[in-house]
Design an enzyme around this catalytic site. Structure first.
Site, short mmCIF file in Angstrom:
data_model
loop_
_atom_site.label_atom_id
_atom_site.label_comp_id
_atom_site.label_asym_id
_atom_site.label_seq_id
_atom_site.Cartn_x
_atom_site.Cartn_y
_atom_site.Cartn_z
N HIS A 85 0.85 -1.19 0.00
CA HIS A 85 0.00 0.00 0.00
C HIS A 85 0.89 1.25 0.00
O HIS A 85 2.00 1.22 0.52
CB HIS A 85 -0.90 -0.01 1.24
CG HIS A 85 -1.96 1.05 1.19
ND1 HIS A 85 -1.73 2.33 1.61
CD2 HIS A 85 -3.23 1.02 0.74
CE1 HIS A 85 -2.83 3.05 1.44
NE2 HIS A 85 -3.76 2.27 0.92
N GLU A 133 -3.51 3.18 -7.21
CA GLU A 133 -3.96 4.23 -6.30
C GLU A 133 -2.99 5.41 -6.38
O GLU A 133 -1.96 5.40 -5.70
CB GLU A 133 -3.95 3.73 -4.86
CG GLU A 133 -5.02 2.77 -4.50
CD GLU A 133 -5.25 2.76 -2.97
OE1 GLU A 133 -6.38 3.05 -2.54
OE2 GLU A 133 -4.29 2.48 -2.23
N ILE A 138 -5.41 10.00 -2.68
CA ILE A 138 -5.91 9.25 -1.51
C ILE A 138 -6.47 10.22 -0.47
O ILE A 138 -5.82 11.19 -0.09
CB ILE A 138 -4.81 8.37 -0.90
CG1 ILE A 138 -4.46 7.24 -1.87
CG2 ILE A 138 -5.24 7.80 0.44
CD1 ILE A 138 -3.37 6.31 -1.37
#
Lengths: 214, 214, 214, 214
Positions: A85, A133, A138
């Site tokens: 992530h 992403e 984000i």
């Protein structure tokens, strides 16, 4: 569509959100899952919600104090795990090692990455899925599918070139059912989201909105 | 064939080895280059040998104390750089950033990786070349082309699937001309080596042996 | 007072600044030094300016591709090195190792840290000096001696408690001679600065201003 | 004496060992505790054994995917945490941040370090305790109190110089009651151990042996 709710280290009630995930999951064709912190995996899995880890280390059983072992994540009730992530970027060799560790423990894998080139790289390591992403989106509330649809389409193309059996998800700024629909139209098979549900006053309502148009 | 001599932080004389590289390079069809430590780049480049960096960071000009800027590596005389050597493993996002930084500074790029899956991943980031170096063979004197020819052929295949214009090199245990020939027969366009030349009593003789059969 | 000019990876001419450092150093009682990137150490040292590294790794000669060896920093002409700058934070065990490596190569050491507690910790490792630099003030133009004099005094006290032969420097926002004087009055023996000189149109004038009140 | 059993990522049954810890703790004046993986904290705490984390990150509630939040470790039932174990070495700034995070969550802190200099550094950050564990002795079965008693005494002295209210523990190779007694005679207030209990056929018997001479 797969909707994975990442609870990060938010000050939310992981069990309440897991119950909402479990509840809404029964009333939709979408597949809903929740990724709590490692210390909350057991109590979240006990709700019956599909439970994911946020991270696993590229290790086996042994002398690894303070690490996250794939077998223990699975044993606590998780069926899959995020890897790499943007808030937990890993070395290339360790992403490879973490996928092998997760495979060994029968955990499904989603490897996150910032852009189409990195998505291609992640797909070459043959996880079950990759998730694009853009870090700058984000938590913004502006969905990637609207702010930068090209990056999503390019990610889908990059993954397909490298390994056509690796699914593509997208994340960053997803908060409405329209965002999920748009993500599907760009060629993805699901979304990652976090604050849109984890910080919602009513997580059940937030989840219902997300899956309503599907 | 491309023969890149990595001087690591060995206690060798980088200028003497660079002079040997420059000298032998004039008498062979192979392309020879040398990669000294950052602090030695200038004096090595002044010998006229093709000079490479061992690493660049994923940064631009700015507030980055203690980092290696691609522009400074180029400015010191290097024409290329290694990235992600097994002794300096990097995050996936940083390998991507380091390739972009090197491109910006007109440095050729070779991204190292452990195995065919990681070679595919590295190739997806579109460096000029990738180099497969099984860490367990580095410094052993047993050439990868002999100890594990499959890993080299699989790496060549993995890179080709992902990006057919990325060259493949191999490394680990290379010390003789036969090893270089074998590497070429397995589909690579060059080799990385280190101790075989850097620790040789006579680096010129060691380099001549390496390129003799080419 | 010791004035150490850190060139970071700024787009400045390291030789021109080193010449200014060397020039002004001859006309002041202060001690001036300059810390360029590793790839620029040699050409900076050739100016005759006191030259420092920005970082060394906790390693010895050997298989350490892409690392910064203390011996090579010394060999390129440096007499000291920064360690653990806030832009290159290190593990505790590696700060210890880097100090040992620098000692071995006869490099003077300045270990940077964020706050008085970390300054005490750094001092316990017995470098030659420690430097307190609150990261939030770096590059602001507001000197730490004015924005947060307590942090400087507390750092001096913390170092003294732990090891009374370790000098204390301070940094962040230093740009005028008054800032240097104020730093001395708070108990430090020198300052770290960067943009105030490295980005000045006239580095010689900037350095003269810095040392004028001393 | 404090006896902290670190389960690392060993393939042991954390609940069975926790029950042994809880059981033996009731029959001794020593203080026994167990440190399982994060994913096992809840089930271990439910046994009633004193439960510790193996690591916490220097973070607060927020966007920190894949991190270990002190509040969540506490919430799962832990009362303390290891920081900077030799298998999870941290940056100096992050050790400081992790101690602050643990303090905020009312977790007791033990910061591990390799040698007396690093013990002094760790003590300067004011955790509740420090633990000296020479990495080369971990898992050997040769107790540090026997293999290198000087390192333990020097660590006790280093901590005392820096902060006299920080306890000192020692670890590496501890497996018998005599080792625990010897550790106490060298000035420590407890021991860290791992394989001696976690890999024992009969953890209760192993723990009884450890505390028998106390």
């Amino acid at each position: 569509m797969f909707v994975l709710v990442n609870l990060k280290t938010y000050p939310c009630d992981p069990v309440a959100i897991a119950e909402a995930v479990s509840d809404v999951n029964e009333r939709t064709d979408a597949r809903l899952a929740v990724a709590p912190q490692a210390a909350h995996l057991e109590r979240v899995a006990e709700t019956g919600a599909e439970t994911w880890g946020q991270h696993v280390d590229p290790i086996e059983h042994g002398s690894n104090t303070g690490h996250t072992l794939a077998e223990s994540v699975a044993d606590a009730g998780a069926v899959g795990t995020l890897i790499n992530h943007s808030e937990r970027r890993e070395k290339l060799a360790d992403i490879d090692g973490a996928i092998r560790a997760a495979d060994r423990a029968d955990l499904e894998t989603v490897v996150c990455a910032n852009n189409p080139a990195q998505i291609g790289a992640a797909a070459a390591l043959e996880p079950d899925a990759v998730a694009v992403e853009p870090p700058e989106l984000i938590g913004t509330g502006t969905p990637v599918s609207q702010a930068d649809p090209d990056i999503v389409e390019d990610a889908v193309a990059a993954a397909e070139t490298v390994a056509d059996d690796v699914s593509v998800l997208c994340g960053a700024g997803i908060s409405t059912g329209d965002d999920v629909v748009a993500a599907g139209e760009l060629g993805t098979e699901g979304v990652l989201l976090a604050s849109g549900v984890a910080k919602a006053d009513d997580p059940t309502a937030a989840l219902e909105d997300l899956v309503a148009p599907l």
